[in-house]
Scaffold this active site. Structure first.
Site, PDB file in Angstrom:
ATOM      1  N   CYS A  86      -0.844  12.492  -1.070  1.00  0.00           N
ATOM      2  CA  CYS A  86       0.267  11.655  -0.619  1.00  0.00           C
ATOM      3  C   CYS A  86       1.557  12.005  -1.365  1.00  0.00           C
ATOM      4  CB  CYS A  86      -0.109  10.185  -0.717  1.00  0.00           C
ATOM      5  SG  CYS A  86       0.875   9.186   0.389  1.00  0.00           S
TER       6      CYS A  86
ATOM      7  N   HIS B 147      -4.667   9.938   2.323  1.00  0.00           N
ATOM      8  CA  HIS B 147      -5.477   9.723   1.105  1.00  0.00           C
ATOM      9  C   HIS B 147      -6.938  10.048   1.406  1.00  0.00           C
ATOM     10  CE1 HIS B 147      -2.503   7.626  -1.465  1.00  0.00           C
ATOM     11  NE2 HIS B 147      -1.975   7.271  -0.305  1.00  0.00           N
TER      12      HIS B 147
ATOM     13  N   GLU C  88      -9.283  10.454  -0.520  1.00  0.00           N
ATOM     14  CA  GLU C  88     -10.209   9.784  -1.450  1.00  0.00           C
ATOM     15  C   GLU C  88     -10.854   8.536  -0.844  1.00  0.00           C
ATOM     16  OE1 GLU C  88      -6.910   9.961  -1.787  1.00  0.00           O
ATOM     17  OE2 GLU C  88      -6.046   8.218  -2.810  1.00  0.00           O
TER      18      GLU C  88
END
Ligand code: GLN
Length: 556
Positions: free
Chosen positions: A402, A533, A535
């Site tokens: 990001c 993102h 993750e």
């Protein structure tokens, strides 16, 4: 939201509700305990969903400071929520939605909206029962959407706090309707004061009594402590907390949270829950539990280390705070590490260090890879940009998430295109070369200070460029990833950036929004940033492919 509040007499008969509450102190791992309980019941063939209740007034976690409250986790539908939601998704390997997350603010907002719509039929609307009834309605909504036969509900905070009383009241009301369908887990803490040297049960005794005052008797006590609980302590807790001795579960500190479901099963928790709520389940060794055990073992058996520097701000408040602010990033790195047979060792570096003294950049040469996670604001940004440059020039694998991607683009514009003042309006709105710009849809939000829940949030599709690092890593031409941002790459600079070798290997389907920037493999082993993102979609049993590609290049 519009549903009527008439209490149902029967709760869906085959569904069980497991409330997880905390005693004595916060931060004892209630979220992980709730996730682990959910996991063991899923492994017993149940369709499990999980709900987090946060007792604060905030509508969501998006407006809260991550250094104080932990990471803001983002769901596929864009809900900005507590990091425990990430634990549930990771342990259960499912995608949850905003119905799985509740705050006091949300509950009150629904009740007030309903009152304004005359849905209470002229009655006086009261804190009790109308607030707990709305809590129950939300639990049932989450159950119905997931078609769940088990709902695990974690009530945030600790018993005895004013803030979570109405949620305990909801649990009590549910138990009153059908005592066989509700199971209450108290996760409590047993200190071992250093001068006394003995484990103390009294705080937990008080916590259970306080819970009793809310009309609730815990069915099991999960005793968190530094060490294992001995028999004497189990007897004491049993006697004074009114819980059979075999329902006091010892939960000492562990090195890996992925051992906890396995430990709970060893302590008999799965059978106990099923017996108490009268639930038949499949205890045969199944694919899910086998895979979980294999992963849990890898955590212990991966010995070869890979050293990764995580560079950002927010790191100067102490170790325990920072690890919570980037929980999903840490977990994502671990999954890709352990599943590749290596143990990732993370070093947290405050980017301000590089602003004070550029010579500090040399410290980075000993790392196998550098990661820059998401962030906001202008503090420490120049330091990060010099780190990106260092990684690019010295060919150290770099992964930017990001803001980490936006800063990659700024670095490239400054040092390769020669646009010395290239920037983002977040740092310097007066720059002549805003290579990162405010998204059109965000201008009004920023001007009117409408900041709650208004970023570009949640799932969006991206199309990948054939033969790029991203496309090869994903092994597909199309992806869906979760987002949380207000700024984007300024399209006016794309041609210049591409002419000088930067590849935008992922874009929105209409081609207007840059989702991934990278350098080709011929120029750099791994230099890649994502506007999204990744993750948030990394799971122990399904590591994220981009993180795995990053880790593999770090191993090399
Ligand atoms: N601050 C940047 C933006 O809003 C990046 C956000 C992030 O890293 N999550 O676009």
């Amino acid at each position: 939201m519009g549903a009527k509040v008439t209490p149902k007499k029967d709760m869906k008969s085959d569904c069980k509700y497991i409330f997880v509450v905390g005693g004595v102190i916060s931060g004892v791992g209630k979220g992980v305990a709730a996730s682990s309980i959910a996991r063991i019941l899923q492994d017993r063939g149940k369709n499990v969903t999980a709900i987090k209740i946060d007792p604060y007034i905030n509508i969501d976690a998006g407006t809260m400071n991550p250094t104080e409250h932990g990471e803001v986790f983002v769901l596929g539908d864009g809900d900005e929520c507590d990091q425990d939601m990430g634990n549930y998704e990771r342990f259960l390997n499912v995608n949850l939605t905003r119905v799985n997350y509740m705050t006091t603010g949300r509950v009150y907002q629904s009740v007030i909206n309903r009152e304004r719509n005359l849905e209470y039929g002229g009655k006086c609307v009261e804190v009790v029962p109308h607030i707990p009834l709305e809590v129950i309605r939300r639990i049932e909504e989450a159950r119905d959407i997931a078609n769940a036969n088990v709902v695990v509900i974690e009530i945030g905070g600790t018993v005895g706090e004013y803030q979570n009383m109405l949620f305990l009241e909801a649990a009590r009301m549910m138990k009153l309707r059908d005592s066989k369908s509700v199971f209450v887990v108290m996760v409590s803490y047993l200190p071992v004061p250093s001068k006394v040297g003995e484990m103390k049960t009294k705080p937990t005794q008080y916590a259970v009594r306080t819970l009793n005052a809310s009309g609730i008797q815990p069915d099991v006590i999960i005793a968190r402590s530094q060490v294992k609980l001995d028999d004497k302590r189990k007897e004491k807790l049993s006697m004074f907390c009114n819980v059979p001795k075999d329902r006091v579960i010892s939960a000492p500190d562990v090195d890996s949270i992925y051992d906890i479901p396995i430990n709970f099963e060893k302590e008999g928790l799965g059978d106990m829950i099923c017996n108490v709520v009268d639930m038949k389940c499949d205890t045969s060794d199944n694919d899910g539990s086998r895979k979980w055990k294999i992963f849990a073992n890898k955590v212990h058996n991966s010995k070869k280390e890979v050293n990764i520097a995580v560079v950002g701000k927010y790191f100067d408040t102490g170790d325990f705070v920072l690890s919570d602010s980037y929980l999903s990033v840490i977990e994502a790195i671990k999954y890709s590490g352990y599943n590749n047979g290596v143990k990732p060792v993370l070093t947290w570096i405050n980017s301000i260090d590089f602003e004070k003294n550029k010579a500090n950049l040399k410290r980075l040469s000993k790392f196998d890879g550098i990661l820059v996670p998401g962030g906001f604001g202008s503090r420490g940004i120049e330091g990060i940009i010099s780190v990106v440059q260092y990684a690019r020039v010295n060919k150290i694998p770099y992964f930017g998430l990001c803001y980490g991607m936006q800063l990659l683009v700024i670095e490239y514009a400054r040092n390769v295109l020669g646009l010395r003042d290239a920037n983002t309006p977040e740092v310097n709105p007066k720059s002549k070369n805003l290579v990162i710009n405010v998204m059109d849809s965000q201008v009004e939000n920023i001007n009117k200070n409408k900041m709650g829940g208004t970023m570009r949030l949640g799932d969006y599709k991206a199309i990948l460029k054939k033969g790029s690092m991203a496309q090869i890593s994903y092994g597909s031409n199309e992806i869906v990833e979760r987002h949380r941002h207000r700024y984007e790459v300024n399209n006016a600079y794309i041609k210049q950036l591409e002419d000088k070798g930067l590849v935008f290997s992922g874009t929105s389907p209409d081609g207007k929004l840059m989702e991934i920037a990278e350098l080709p493999k011929s120029k750099h082993p791994f230099f890649l940033g994502t506007q999204f993102h990744p993750e948030f979609l990394a799971r122990p049993l399904a590591p994220h492919k981009l993180f795995s590609a990053f880790i593999k290049s770090c191993i090399k």
